[in-house]
Write a protein that holds these residues in place. Sequence first.
Motif, PDB file in Angstrom:
ATOM      1  N   UNK A 189      -2.438  -3.664   5.904  1.00  0.00           N
ATOM      2  CA  UNK A 189      -1.734  -4.430   4.868  1.00  0.00           C
ATOM      3  C   UNK A 189      -0.239  -4.461   5.155  1.00  0.00           C
ATOM      4  N   UNK A 190       0.333  -3.299   5.479  1.00  0.00           N
ATOM      5  CA  UNK A 190       1.778  -3.210   5.711  1.00  0.00           C
ATOM      6  C   UNK A 190       2.209  -4.000   6.946  1.00  0.00           C
ATOM      7  N   UNK A 191       1.273  -4.238   7.883  1.00  0.00           N
ATOM      8  CA  UNK A 191       1.592  -5.039   9.079  1.00  0.00           C
ATOM      9  C   UNK A 191       1.124  -6.479   8.926  1.00  0.00           C
ATOM     10  N   UNK A 192       0.851  -6.881   7.674  1.00  0.00           N
ATOM     11  CA  UNK A 192       0.417  -8.258   7.393  1.00  0.00           C
ATOM     12  C   UNK A 192      -0.831  -8.643   8.192  1.00  0.00           C
TER      13      UNK A 192
ATOM     14  N   UNK B 139      -5.406   3.785   7.756  1.00  0.00           N
ATOM     15  CA  UNK B 139      -5.397   2.660   8.695  1.00  0.00           C
ATOM     16  C   UNK B 139      -5.528   1.336   7.942  1.00  0.00           C
ATOM     17  N   UNK B 140      -6.340   1.345   6.895  1.00  0.00           N
ATOM     18  CA  UNK B 140      -6.450   0.143   6.075  1.00  0.00           C
ATOM     19  C   UNK B 140      -5.122  -0.220   5.431  1.00  0.00           C
ATOM     20  N   UNK B 141      -4.396   0.822   4.989  1.00  0.00           N
ATOM     21  CA  UNK B 141      -3.069   0.569   4.424  1.00  0.00           C
ATOM     22  C   UNK B 141      -2.110   0.008   5.452  1.00  0.00           C
ATOM     23  N   UNK B 142      -2.216   0.511   6.680  1.00  0.00           N
ATOM     24  CA  UNK B 142      -1.335   0.009   7.740  1.00  0.00           C
ATOM     25  C   UNK B 142      -1.639  -1.457   8.041  1.00  0.00           C
TER      26      UNK B 142
ATOM     27  N   UNK C   7      -8.736  -1.793  14.913  1.00  0.00           N
ATOM     28  CA  UNK C   7      -8.738  -0.330  14.941  1.00  0.00           C
ATOM     29  C   UNK C   7      -9.300   0.228  13.637  1.00  0.00           C
ATOM     30  N   UNK C   8      -9.002  -0.436  12.536  1.00  0.00           N
ATOM     31  CA  UNK C   8      -9.531  -0.035  11.221  1.00  0.00           C
ATOM     32  C   UNK C   8     -11.062  -0.091  11.220  1.00  0.00           C
ATOM     33  N   UNK C   9     -11.612  -1.154  11.797  1.00  0.00           N
ATOM     34  CA  UNK C   9     -13.064  -1.288  11.897  1.00  0.00           C
ATOM     35  C   UNK C   9     -13.655  -0.210  12.795  1.00  0.00           C
ATOM     36  N   UNK C  10     -13.040   0.031  13.942  1.00  0.00           N
ATOM     37  CA  UNK C  10     -13.561   1.030  14.873  1.00  0.00           C
ATOM     38  C   UNK C  10     -13.493   2.435  14.289  1.00  0.00           C
ATOM     39  N   UNK C  11     -12.470   2.715  13.478  1.00  0.00           N
ATOM     40  CA  UNK C  11     -12.401   4.015  12.810  1.00  0.00           C
ATOM     41  C   UNK C  11     -13.598   4.202  11.885  1.00  0.00           C
ATOM     42  N   UNK C  12     -14.006   3.130  11.224  1.00  0.00           N
ATOM     43  CA  UNK C  12     -15.197   3.202  10.380  1.00  0.00           C
ATOM     44  C   UNK C  12     -16.434   3.512  11.204  1.00  0.00           C
ATOM     45  N   UNK C  13     -16.510   2.960  12.421  1.00  0.00           N
ATOM     46  CA  UNK C  13     -17.642   3.229  13.294  1.00  0.00           C
ATOM     47  C   UNK C  13     -17.696   4.711  13.686  1.00  0.00           C
TER      48      UNK C  13
ATOM     49  N   UNK D  95       0.858  -1.190   0.000  1.00  0.00           N
ATOM     50  CA  UNK D  95       0.000   0.000   0.000  1.00  0.00           C
ATOM     51  C   UNK D  95       0.887   1.231   0.000  1.00  0.00           C
ATOM     52  N   UNK D  96       0.566   2.326  -0.703  1.00  0.00           N
ATOM     53  CA  UNK D  96      -0.692   2.587  -1.414  1.00  0.00           C
ATOM     54  C   UNK D  96      -0.798   1.908  -2.777  1.00  0.00           C
ATOM     55  N   UNK D  97       0.323   1.386  -3.307  1.00  0.00           N
ATOM     56  CA  UNK D  97       0.232   0.609  -4.539  1.00  0.00           C
ATOM     57  C   UNK D  97      -0.423  -0.733  -4.259  1.00  0.00           C
TER      58      UNK D  97
END
Length: 317
Positions: free
Chosen positions: A127-130, A122-125, A138-144, A53-55
């Motif tokens: 991916x970068x953290x496998x 956060x979604x990119x992170x 945290x990505x889900x909660x950010x969406x909330x 990510x971002x690619x």
Amino acid sequence: MRRIRRVKRSVRFPVSPTLLRRLAYTSIIANVAIVVTGGAVRLTASGLGCPTWPRCTDESYTTTSEMGVHGVIEFGNRLLTFAVGIIALAVVLAVLAQRPRRRGLLPLAVGVLFGIPAQAVLGGITVLTNLNPWVVGLHFLASMVVIAAAYALWRRTVEPDGPVTPTVPAPLRTLARITVVVSAAVLVVGTWVTGSGPHAGDHGAARNGLDPEAISQVHADGVFLLIGLSVALLFAFRAVGAARAARAAGVLLAVELGQGLIGFVQYFTHLPAVLVAAHMLGSCLVLLATLGVLWATRERLPEAPATPAAEPVGATA
């Protein structure tokens, strides 16, 4: 002449209140939809369909044929982020174009707009953290948080701009706030349950190390508490004659019972992907219904008309 031109520019692109409300409502739907599609990415083990990510790959911003269906699913979810962002931008422009300008709308609209790229980062992170399960949660909660802001914006578009007045006694407003806190806690613990379970988003992704049965029990206990609070709110609102608040509490209770049923069935059927996706949608609906109860405990009155200035004593016609 200059004054006439300024007036013409201010009404060149008028935006009706109805259009603004519809755009704000569409923003809620779009943000809920991207949560569900994000869940589809995880449930199809496509979380690393684009492994960077971002690619999407080291050489390409888009998916390639070699990456197969998993790349298509992951890249499709990334594209949907742009669509959600465009809707949020349209809401901001609609707020700016309104005449007269509504108070309190612009900060909420801008918050939703900037929350979308923040959530994408956060979604990119993840991916970068496998697909680290804590980052995924945290990505889900950010969406909330973005959904909550979009809901607040939509409610402000249907309210007048006068002062806020409670519709129920203060203790019941406090109980409603406690219910919101418990609902948020249930969402947080739900991400821990997800992080301990089998749907990691990729076959090689790590789990959070929590015992699935133990953390699921903690989650279930939180759900029981939330349902109990909702029942208490329903009867209390009815007792004080707050019909609108009672209806909102009834909706919340119905959504919670449906969500709880899905949760128990998915647990005892070993988490089939379809039910997990339905449970993610239910999480968004529980959040929205909980906020609906909070909003039903207060209302905004129309603004008082401006009173003309008193004529000075001794003034002559």
